[in-house]
Design a protein around this motif. Sequence first.
Motif, mmCIF file in Angstrom:
data_model
loop_
_atom_site.group_PDB
_atom_site.id
_atom_site.type_symbol
_atom_site.label_atom_id
_atom_site.label_comp_id
_atom_site.label_asym_id
_atom_site.label_seq_id
_atom_site.Cartn_x
_atom_site.Cartn_y
_atom_site.Cartn_z
ATOM 1 N N ARG A 457 0.854 -1.199 0.000
ATOM 2 C CA ARG A 457 0.000 0.000 0.000
ATOM 3 C C ARG A 457 0.888 1.246 0.000
ATOM 4 N N GLY A 458 0.941 1.913 -1.122
ATOM 5 C CA GLY A 458 1.740 3.129 -1.202
ATOM 6 C C GLY A 458 3.196 2.913 -0.832
ATOM 7 N N GLU A 460 4.282 0.703 1.301
ATOM 8 C CA GLU A 460 4.386 0.078 2.626
ATOM 9 C C GLU A 460 3.884 -1.362 2.541
ATOM 10 N N VAL A 462 2.106 -4.529 3.904
ATOM 11 C CA VAL A 462 1.096 -4.916 4.887
ATOM 12 C C VAL A 462 0.972 -6.434 4.836
ATOM 13 N N HIS A 487 -6.042 0.279 -6.105
ATOM 14 C CA HIS A 487 -6.286 1.680 -5.764
ATOM 15 C C HIS A 487 -5.523 2.537 -6.765
ATOM 16 N N LEU A 490 -2.543 4.596 -4.599
ATOM 17 C CA LEU A 490 -1.694 3.823 -3.687
ATOM 18 C C LEU A 490 -1.229 2.499 -4.281
ATOM 19 N N GLU A 493 -5.009 -1.199 -1.726
ATOM 20 C CA GLU A 493 -5.532 -0.854 -0.421
ATOM 21 C C GLU A 493 -5.889 -2.131 0.316
ATOM 22 N N ARG A 512 -12.669 -1.554 12.522
ATOM 23 C CA ARG A 512 -11.512 -0.735 12.164
ATOM 24 C C ARG A 512 -10.853 -0.148 13.407
ATOM 25 N N PRO A 521 -1.824 2.927 11.254
ATOM 26 C CA PRO A 521 -2.994 3.323 10.455
ATOM 27 C C PRO A 521 -3.015 2.764 9.041
ATOM 28 N N PHE A 522 -1.835 2.632 8.383
ATOM 29 C CA PHE A 522 -1.853 2.153 7.005
ATOM 30 C C PHE A 522 -2.215 0.673 6.894
ATOM 31 N N LYS A 523 -2.206 -0.045 8.027
ATOM 32 C CA LYS A 523 -2.575 -1.453 8.024
ATOM 33 C C LYS A 523 -4.065 -1.683 8.292
ATOM 34 N N ALA A 526 -9.176 -0.437 4.815
ATOM 35 C CA ALA A 526 -9.972 0.680 4.316
ATOM 36 C C ALA A 526 -11.382 0.224 3.975
#
Length: 558
Positions: A457-458, A460, A462, A487, A490, A493, A512, A521-523, A526
């Motif tokens: 994701r972007g 990163e 996960v 996405h 990114l 997602e 969430r 937060p990025f994990k 979404a």
Amino acid sequence: MPQTDPVESLADPAALLTAPGAPFAVTTGPDGRRTYADGPRTLREFAEVTWAYGERPFLVAEERTYTYGEFFAAACALARRFTEVYGLRRGDRAVVAMRNHPEWQIAFWATQLAGLVAVPLNGWWTEEEFRYALDDCRPRLLLVDGERVARVRDWATAHAAHLLVFHAEHGEAEERYEELPAADPALGPPEVDVRPEDDATIIYTSGTTGRPKGAVATHLAQAGAAANPRYHAALAALQAGTVPGLGPAPVSLTTFPFFHVAAFTSVYAVMAAGGTLVMMRKWDARRALDLIHAHGVTHYAGVPTTALQLLDAAEADPRGLGPLTLLSTGGAAAPPGIAARCTGPVEPRNGYGLTETSGGVLSHAGDDYRLHPGAVGRPTPATEVRVAGADGEPVADGEVGELWLRGQSLVRGYWEDPEATAAAFTPDGWFRTGDLATVDEGGRVAIVDRLKDMVIRGGENVYCVEVETALHGHPDVLDAAVLGVPHPRLGEEVAAVVRLREGAAADEEELRAHVAGSLAPFKVPAHIRLQQAPLPRNATGKVLKRELRAGLADGPDE
């Protein structure tokens, strides 16, 4: 009083088992692979030892029970039929495809006694899936039950393959096992020279990411696979302060389908100890609890999903788990909460293995598992572990890399597929598992994710297993799977498909927030889709994420 690590509190239990002359001492061959110094070198040798257990009950099913003596006599009679009546020879392939009947084991071990190559196929495959594997391995013999015969009959006829049907309705045109002459217990197996380097099995991969491949294991590899669970059981006994091998033989309720390598690990462990294997026709947690009490079951082995259902059933039943002393899971990632729910005399056990390792090669149990619930244990003496970076070199302790394995029980490659073999195995014998893992300073391996399942994701990484573990920590969550969805900015997602417990009230925002309490937060997913239906899984408990992705193709529910 604070808990201490049970392994570190002992001098070195593994050294007691692996020292020169000890039962699990190993040697290193010219190819660099470790092998056990002693013990059977073929599955035929392994099976012949069980004859000594005589009148002990071995296979217990709803329709009948086989003692070891009856089992061995039946397997020997069938093996002689293969060689003397069908004219089969060492190296010929023999498919085994049926439900978990006792006769599945008789058919399989008959192939080993006759020097044939057993090809256990997924009993739930369609006719098209069967045809793919049959065209690939080209068996001369098909051993199937009445439920599957219609799916293979045309292929067998077209290729002049012998077809022997078990548990068939009267009137079938094929040869029926139940109509064969009674086995003579005075006769042994046929005179066949089975060598350690001969192929013993071709087991097809689960095919969750593509067409199944036939993983080929030699007799030496399968003999190593048979020794691995014995080692882990002995190590667990020492860690618990008991003497390995003492006490009654295990009575195991094994719910894995016999065609899966996790079942091989369980069956090998039972046979080596002269124990009893209790079978179920169809999984039902309350029925399983009844069998545990009726047969004095001491060991349970199954995928995490069925283990959790059994624990739920036991908590609602005043009898509890009764005589059970070991609850072992495999075949899929186990939520950490399983270990904590095993209390009193019930010891939890978890492990890791693949089709390509011929079953379990990593394991831990008891307090070591409770203290390290996110790990899958340490390797057997005949298995080497490497957590490798992109260059193939080992990474530092605690860093994430791809898990590589090498050792006696690994397969020699994929059936007639040199390209896939070269892609998965290094020239010096290391197998690239495709799993991302870490190893701690104590040698424990933790599986982080599948290399192909990791969400980027972007930029990163996960790890889906980490997010799934966080979701499983919510009391309303019954099952969860995490995957990546496209996405535009990114790249990917994080999305989750969650099945809630009956009557649960948690919504997406609550889930969430729960994940955000322990992960960056990025994990946090979404998108979360809640559903009442069970998550799609294959016969061994692995979530079929490609089916979930197809369901999210038009955009996941928020």
